[in-house]
Design an enzyme around this catalytic site. Sequence first.
Site, PDB file in Angstrom:
ATOM      1  N   SER A   1       0.834  -1.197   0.000  1.00 40.53           N
ATOM      2  CA  SER A   1       0.000   0.000   0.000  1.00 40.53           C
ATOM      3  C   SER A   1       0.873   1.253   0.000  1.00 40.53           C
ATOM      4  O   SER A   1       1.596   1.502  -0.961  1.00 40.53           O
ATOM      5  CB  SER A   1      -0.959  -0.053   1.198  1.00 40.53           C
ATOM      6  OG  SER A   1      -1.980   0.890   1.088  1.00 40.53           O
TER       7      SER A   1
ATOM      8  N   ASP B   1     -10.095  -4.395  -5.124  1.00 42.20           N
ATOM      9  CA  ASP B   1      -9.480  -3.401  -4.258  1.00 42.20           C
ATOM     10  C   ASP B   1     -10.164  -2.046  -4.465  1.00 42.20           C
ATOM     11  O   ASP B   1     -10.118  -1.497  -5.564  1.00 42.20           O
ATOM     12  CB  ASP B   1      -7.980  -3.294  -4.584  1.00 42.20           C
ATOM     13  CG  ASP B   1      -7.205  -2.505  -3.557  1.00 42.20           C
ATOM     14  OD1 ASP B   1      -7.788  -1.625  -2.907  1.00 42.20           O
ATOM     15  OD2 ASP B   1      -6.000  -2.775  -3.407  1.00 42.20           O
TER      16      ASP B   1
ATOM     17  N   HIS C   1      -8.042  -5.085  -0.715  1.00 43.00           N
ATOM     18  CA  HIS C   1      -6.800  -4.380  -0.394  1.00 43.00           C
ATOM     19  C   HIS C   1      -5.939  -5.136   0.615  1.00 43.00           C
ATOM     20  O   HIS C   1      -4.764  -4.834   0.779  1.00 43.00           O
ATOM     21  CB  HIS C   1      -7.136  -2.985   0.155  1.00 43.00           C
ATOM     22  CG  HIS C   1      -5.982  -2.028   0.112  1.00 43.00           C
ATOM     23  ND1 HIS C   1      -5.444  -1.536  -1.061  1.00 43.00           N
ATOM     24  CD2 HIS C   1      -5.252  -1.466   1.115  1.00 43.00           C
ATOM     25  CE1 HIS C   1      -4.441  -0.719  -0.789  1.00 43.00           C
ATOM     26  NE2 HIS C   1      -4.302  -0.662   0.528  1.00 43.00           N
TER      27      HIS C   1
END
Length: 205
Positions: free
Chosen positions: A108, A158, A189
Amino acid sequence: MTEIDFIHRFIPAKAAGAARTLLLLHGTGGNENDLLDLGQAIDPDAALLSPRGKVLENGAPRFFRRLAEGVFDEADVIARARELADFVDAAVAHYEIDAKKLVAVGYSNGANIASAMVLLGIAKFPEAILFRAMVPLSQTSPVDLAGARILISAGEFDPIAQPGITKALAELFRHAGADVTLKFQPIGHELTPRDVALAHQWLGL
């Protein structure tokens, strides 16, 4: 030598002569301990270098500022990417890391700062494993990424690093000459064992 000015963890390789080092870059709210288990799962024989992001968002560590969800402060992205590159230089010298066998592993926000380093041409690693990455910069100068290998593991569902954004990032890398593997997982995610298995296979382990 540049000072090592990030809070970080360094765990030497378990086996003598194990040359690979994983540069672990956490997501929002993580810290220098957050991805250690992930790194050990991906390559149990590797050394681990794991810095903590210096930016705080409501108390949650990050590697750069954002203005809103998915909206990055690009001037800060560039400054923080250069700062992190300096840290990696210092750590490579201090811990006697073989920079040619350094692999970035980012999740991320950590994947986004790694991507910025690559796109700015200041990456200190020839290989990168990016989980749930986005395009960190709207404009960059052309760079030559010939010889770079990049794995992008993305989630089909996601809501943050959406498939279209991830595909655009992969094309930026490819256009600059990198060898890019883009794989979509039937997930969102979050990280899952599928990501670990994919990374393990990509590294040839």
